[in-house]
Design a protein around this motif. Structure first.
Motif, PDB file in Angstrom:
ATOM      1  N   THR A 162       0.830  -1.196   0.000  1.00 56.66           N
ATOM      2  CA  THR A 162       0.000   0.000   0.000  1.00 56.66           C
ATOM      3  C   THR A 162       0.866   1.248   0.000  1.00 56.66           C
ATOM      4  O   THR A 162       1.753   1.392   0.842  1.00 56.66           O
ATOM      5  N   GLU A 163       0.625   2.137  -0.950  1.00 57.68           N
ATOM      6  CA  GLU A 163       1.388   3.381  -1.000  1.00 57.68           C
ATOM      7  C   GLU A 163       0.999   4.274   0.171  1.00 57.68           C
ATOM      8  O   GLU A 163      -0.146   4.316   0.582  1.00 57.68           O
ATOM      9  N   SER A 164       1.963   5.022   0.697  1.00 55.15           N
ATOM     10  CA  SER A 164       1.656   5.915   1.812  1.00 55.15           C
ATOM     11  C   SER A 164       0.906   7.121   1.309  1.00 55.15           C
ATOM     12  O   SER A 164       1.013   7.513   0.153  1.00 55.15           O
ATOM     13  N   ALA A 165       0.118   7.725   2.214  1.00 54.10           N
ATOM     14  CA  ALA A 165      -0.699   8.869   1.825  1.00 54.10           C
ATOM     15  C   ALA A 165       0.123  10.146   1.707  1.00 54.10           C
ATOM     16  O   ALA A 165      -0.260  11.058   1.007  1.00 54.10           O
ATOM     17  N   ASP A 166       1.268  10.211   2.421  1.00 56.83           N
ATOM     18  CA  ASP A 166       2.173  11.350   2.317  1.00 56.83           C
ATOM     19  C   ASP A 166       1.457  12.663   2.621  1.00 56.83           C
ATOM     20  O   ASP A 166       1.423  13.568   1.799  1.00 56.83           O
ATOM     21  N   ARG A 167       0.875  12.780   3.833  1.00 54.62           N
ATOM     22  CA  ARG A 167       0.192  14.013   4.241  1.00 54.62           C
ATOM     23  C   ARG A 167       1.039  14.771   5.237  1.00 54.62           C
ATOM     24  O   ARG A 167       1.891  14.211   5.921  1.00 54.62           O
ATOM     25  N   ASP A 168       0.779  16.067   5.326  1.00 54.50           N
ATOM     26  CA  ASP A 168       1.428  16.870   6.356  1.00 54.50           C
ATOM     27  C   ASP A 168       0.609  16.894   7.635  1.00 54.50           C
ATOM     28  O   ASP A 168       1.147  17.043   8.729  1.00 54.50           O
ATOM     29  N   THR A 169      -0.724  16.777   7.502  1.00 58.76           N
ATOM     30  CA  THR A 169      -1.617  16.860   8.663  1.00 58.76           C
ATOM     31  C   THR A 169      -2.646  15.743   8.606  1.00 58.76           C
ATOM     32  O   THR A 169      -3.216  15.486   7.555  1.00 58.76           O
ATOM     33  N   THR A 170      -2.858  15.099   9.739  1.00 57.04           N
ATOM     34  CA  THR A 170      -3.843  14.022   9.839  1.00 57.04           C
ATOM     35  C   THR A 170      -4.627  14.182  11.127  1.00 57.04           C
ATOM     36  O   THR A 170      -4.038  14.376  12.187  1.00 57.04           O
ATOM     37  N   LEU A 171      -5.945  14.089  11.019  1.00 58.63           N
ATOM     38  CA  LEU A 171      -6.788  14.092  12.205  1.00 58.63           C
ATOM     39  C   LEU A 171      -7.074  12.649  12.602  1.00 58.63           C
ATOM     40  O   LEU A 171      -7.354  11.807  11.765  1.00 58.63           O
TER      41      LEU A 171
ATOM     42  N   PHE B  21       9.210   5.952   4.574  1.00 53.87           N
ATOM     43  CA  PHE B  21       8.822   7.169   3.870  1.00 53.87           C
ATOM     44  C   PHE B  21       8.423   6.817   2.437  1.00 53.87           C
ATOM     45  O   PHE B  21       8.869   5.831   1.871  1.00 53.87           O
ATOM     46  N   ALA B  22       7.569   7.666   1.882  1.00 53.35           N
ATOM     47  CA  ALA B  22       7.193   7.477   0.491  1.00 53.35           C
ATOM     48  C   ALA B  22       8.396   7.756  -0.400  1.00 53.35           C
ATOM     49  O   ALA B  22       9.373   8.389   0.015  1.00 53.35           O
ATOM     50  N   GLU B  23       8.327   7.290  -1.631  1.00 54.94           N
ATOM     51  CA  GLU B  23       9.426   7.491  -2.565  1.00 54.94           C
ATOM     52  C   GLU B  23       9.683   8.981  -2.747  1.00 54.94           C
ATOM     53  O   GLU B  23       8.773   9.760  -3.032  1.00 54.94           O
ATOM     54  N   GLY B  24      10.922   9.382  -2.556  1.00 57.66           N
ATOM     55  CA  GLY B  24      11.290  10.783  -2.688  1.00 57.66           C
ATOM     56  C   GLY B  24      11.047  11.607  -1.433  1.00 57.66           C
ATOM     57  O   GLY B  24      11.465  12.755  -1.359  1.00 57.66           O
ATOM     58  N   GLU B  25      10.398  11.008  -0.452  1.00 54.16           N
ATOM     59  CA  GLU B  25      10.099  11.742   0.779  1.00 54.16           C
ATOM     60  C   GLU B  25      11.245  11.567   1.764  1.00 54.16           C
ATOM     61  O   GLU B  25      11.694  10.467   2.034  1.00 54.16           O
ATOM     62  N   ARG B  26      11.721  12.692   2.327  1.00 50.75           N
ATOM     63  CA  ARG B  26      12.840  12.620   3.256  1.00 50.75           C
ATOM     64  C   ARG B  26      12.495  13.158   4.636  1.00 50.75           C
ATOM     65  O   ARG B  26      13.324  13.111   5.537  1.00 50.75           O
ATOM     66  N   GLU B  27      11.325  13.692   4.785  1.00 48.27           N
ATOM     67  CA  GLU B  27      10.909  14.178   6.089  1.00 48.27           C
ATOM     68  C   GLU B  27       9.386  14.168   6.158  1.00 48.27           C
ATOM     69  O   GLU B  27       8.705  14.073   5.147  1.00 48.27           O
ATOM     70  N   ARG B  28       8.845  14.224   7.359  1.00 46.49           N
ATOM     71  CA  ARG B  28       7.401  14.302   7.549  1.00 46.49           C
ATOM     72  C   ARG B  28       7.117  15.282   8.666  1.00 46.49           C
ATOM     73  O   ARG B  28       7.991  15.606   9.466  1.00 46.49           O
ATOM     74  N   ARG B  29       5.898  15.745   8.716  1.00 47.51           N
ATOM     75  CA  ARG B  29       5.498  16.753   9.704  1.00 47.51           C
ATOM     76  C   ARG B  29       4.306  16.258  10.510  1.00 47.51           C
ATOM     77  O   ARG B  29       3.449  15.566   9.972  1.00 47.51           O
TER      78      ARG B  29
END
Length: 547
Positions: free
Chosen positions: A231-240, A307-315
Motif C-alpha cells: 500500500t502506497e503511503s498517503a504522504d500528508r502533512d496533517t492528519t486528524l 517514507f514514500a518514494e522521494g520523501e525525506r521528512e514528515r510533519r
C-alpha cells in the motif's frame, strides 16, 4: 427552554480540547452530572458532565474536532419546559432550516431562548421535524438533498447516511465519511450515529465502515486500480485522528500521516483505527513478500517500507500534551537559573527494609516501591530546609513559604511527561502514599487523570532509574524551587568502616541523586545541605519512623 452548554475550562491553562467521543446522542434523556462527552486536553482525558436534567437537543461539534474553551458544544431541552425550537431569526437560521422547513406555522418568536440557529429534535419529534445528526445534514447539503423529503430508516425516524445515499440514486457520495455513519446509534447504547472511532472499543464499527467505504470508492471511481500488495503511503502533512487511533498507530509502528484516510473532517484527512490496522497488515504482508523474494533472489521494490518514494521528512501537528510540555520547559529554563547538585547514597539498609515490608504490603493489595520511602525522606528534608518548598511570587516580589507538602511524581506516558500530585503527603503513611501514587500514575498513563490531580505540587521527584539512568539534570517543574531525580540502584564496591574503625571493601546498594534548584532562591550550600538530609534518611530508613 433550551440550554446551550459551552466547553468549560477543564484545567488551568487549557485553551482548547479535542472532543474524543460523544457519550450521548440527540434525543437522549440525561440527568445532571451525567457524562455527555470525553474531551482530551493538553493535560488529560476528561469527561464533561451535563449541567442540567433534560433531553439532548443538538450536538454542535463532531468527534475529533478541536474545540476552543467557551464554544457551544451541546444544547439541551430542559425537562418540564417548552422545547419548541426557534427556527426563524434571520442570521441565526441555518441553511438546513431554509431548505428543509420552508413553511412552519408553529414557529417561535425570534427572541425565544430556543433560537439556536439549527434544526433540532426531541425525544418524540413531530411529523414536520427532521431528525438527523450534523454529519448527515452536511452530507445532504453537499449532495443538494432536502432532508424533509427523505423517510428516515434509523431509530425514531432518524435519517442516516444510507438514506441520503439512497436518495442520490444509490451511488457513492463525495464524502467518504458517509459509510462510517451507517452504524446505528442504538448499537452502542448511547453514542451518536456519527463515526465511532475514538476508542478501541469501537473497532468493530470501524471495520464495517471501512469495508463499505472501500466498496463505495471502487464503485464511484473507475480510474481506481486494484490495491497493490504494498500500500502506497498517503504522504500528508496533517492528519486528524482520535487519541486511541494514534496510540494504535504507535503500537503498530505506523506513521499515521502515511495511512490512507477513509474520511475527512473539515477538509482534513481523518484516519480510523481500522484504517491503521489494515495499512499495518498490508505493510507486514508486503515486507514478508519482500523477504521471500530476497530469499528467492528476485528484485524487491523500495517504496512503502517507511517514507514514500522521494520523501525525506514528515510533519506532525505540534499541539496537545507535547506542546504543553514544550511551553513549560521553555518557561522554566528562561525564568529560573538552574543549578544541579549530584551525589550518591548507600541504600543497602533501605533495600533490606523494603524487602521486609513488600510482602506485608502485597497482602493488603499494595505494590510497595522505593518511591514512598524517597517521598518521606524528601518531606523530612523540606521541613528542615523550607526554602526548597518555597516559591517566588514575581508579581508581588515576595518569597512564599509553604507549610504544606504536595509531592509531584514525574510520570512517563505515551503522550509525554505528566506530573501527578500526591496532596498532603506529610500526613500519610508509607502504604497510603504507595497506594495513592500507584493509582495516580496509572490514571496518568491511561489518560483518565483529572486536571486537579496534575497541579498544586510544591516539590517534584522524578525516577530516571526505571530506564537505567544514574545522573540527570532535571528541569524544574516551574515555579517550584526544586526537583530531585533518583537514579538506578546498583551494586557497587564501597569502603565500609566498622565499629572499631577498621575499613573494608564491600558490595553495597548505591543510588544516585541529582537535585536541580532555582538559584535565585536557593544557594548552592542550601542545595547541598538539603541533599545531605535526604541521604541521611535514605541511609537510615528507621529514621522515617519519626516522620
Amino acid at each position: 427552554m433550551v440550554r446551550e452548554f459551552e466547553l468549560p475550562d477543564v484545567g488551568e491553562g487549557v485553551a482548547e480540547g479535542e472532543l474524543v467521543s460523544w457519550l450521548v446522542a440527540e434525543g437522549d434523556a440525561v440527568s445532571e452530572d451525567k457524562p455527555v462527552a470525553e474531551v482530551e486536553t493538553d493535560k488529560a482525558l476528561v469527561e464533561v458532565p451535563a449541567p442540567v436534567d433534560g433531553t439532548v437537543r443538538e450536538l454542535h461539534v463532531e468527534e475529533g474536532d478541536i474545540v476552543p474553551v467557551g464554544t457551544v458544544i451541546i444544547s439541551f431541552d430542559v425537562e418540564g419546559e417548552d422545547s419548541s425550537p426557534t427556527e426563524a431569526g434571520g442570521d441565526a437560521t441555518s441553511e438546513d432550516d431554509v431548505a428543509e422547513a420552508p413553511t412552519e406555522p408553529d414557529r417561535a418568536e425570534t427572541g425565544d431562548p430556543g433560537a439556536t440557529g439549527a434544526d433540532t429534535e426531541s425525544v418524540a419529534p413531530p411529523d414536520d421535524r427532521v431528525f438527523a445528526p450534523p454529519r448527515v445534514r452536511r452530507m445532504a447539503r453537499e449532495q443538494g438533498i432536502v432532508l424533509s423529503t427523505i423517510q428516515g430508516s434509523g431509530p425514531g425516524g432518524r435519517i442516516t447516511a444510507a438514506d441520503v445515499q439512497a436518495a442520490t440514486g444509490g451511488g457513492a457520495v463525495d464524502d467518504p465519511a458517509q459509510d462510517q455513519s451507517r452504524t446505528p446509534a442504538s448499537a452502542s447504547g448511547g453514542a451518536t450515529s456519527g463515526p465511532a472511532d475514538s476508542s478501541d472499543a469501537s473497532a468493530s464499527a470501524d471495520t464495517a465502515a471501512g469495508a463499505s467505504t472501500d466498496r463505495a470508492t471502487a464503485a464511484s471511481s473507475p480510474q481506481h486500480s486494484e490495491t497493490p500488495a504494498r500500500t502506497e503511503s498517503a504522504d500528508r502533512d496533517t492528519t486528524l485522528a482520535a487519541p486511541a487511533t494514534r496510540r494504535l498507530a504507535a503500537e503498530e509502528d505506523v506513521d499515521i500521516d502515511a495511512v490512507p484516510a477513509t474520511e475527512e473532517r473539515d477538509g482534513e484527512a481523518f484516519v480510523t483505527p481500522e484504517a491503521v490496522r489494515e495499512y499495518a497488515d498490508r505493510q507486514r504482508r508486503a515486507q514478508e513478500a519482500d523477504a521471500e523474494a530476497v530469499a528467492a533472489g528476485e528484485p524487491v521494490g523500495t517504496t512503502g517500507a517507511g517514507f514514500a518514494e522521494g520523501e525525506r521528512e514528515r510533519r506532525e501537528s505540534f499541539r496537545g500534551v507535547r506542546k504543553r510540555i514544550a511551553d513549560a520547559m521553555v518557561e522554566s529554563k528562561y525564568s529560573a537559573p538552574h543549578v544541579t547538585h549530584h551525589d550518591e547514597v548507600d541504600v543497602t539498609e533501605l533495600v533490606a527494609a523494603r524487602s521486609d515490608l513488600k510482602p506485608r504490603a502485597e497482602e493488603r493489595g499494595i505494590r510497595l516501591t522505593y518511591m514512598p520511602f524517597i517521598m518521606k525522606a524528601v518531606i523530612a528534608a523540606l521541613k528542615e530546609h523550607p526554602e526548597m518548598n518555597a516559591v517566588i511570587d514575581e508579581e508581588n516580589e515576595e518569597i512564599v513559604y509553604r507549610d504544606y507538602y504536595n509531592i509531584g511524581v514525574a510520570t512517563a506516558t505515551d503522550v509525554g511527561l505528566m506530573v501527578p500530585v500526591v496532596d498532603d503527603a506529610d500526613r500519610k503513611g508509607l502504604l497510603q502514599l504507595s497506594s495513592e501514587m500507584n493509582e495516580l500514575v496509572q490514571k496518568a498513563r491511561d489518560r483518565t487523570i483529572g486536571p486537579d490531580e496534575l497541579r498544586g505540587s510544591t516539590f517534584t521527584i522524578t525516577n530516571i532509574g526505571g530506564i537505567g539512568g544514574e545522573y540527570a539534570t532535571p528541569i524544574l517543574n516551574y515555579p517550584e524551587a526544586g526537583i530531585l531525580a533518583v537514579g538506578e540502584i546498583k551494586r557497587k564496591p564501597r569502603v565500609v568502616t566498622d565499629e572499631t574503625g577498621a575499613e573494608s571493601i564491600e558490595p553495597r546498594s548505591v543510588m544516585t541523586l541529582s537535585l536541580s534548584f532555582d538559584h535565585r532562591l536557593i544557594d548552592g550550600a542550601v542545595g547541598a545541605q538539603f541533599t545531605n538530609t535526604v541521604m541521611e534518611y535514605l541511609e537510615n530508613p528507621s529514621l522515617l519512623l519519626l516522620e
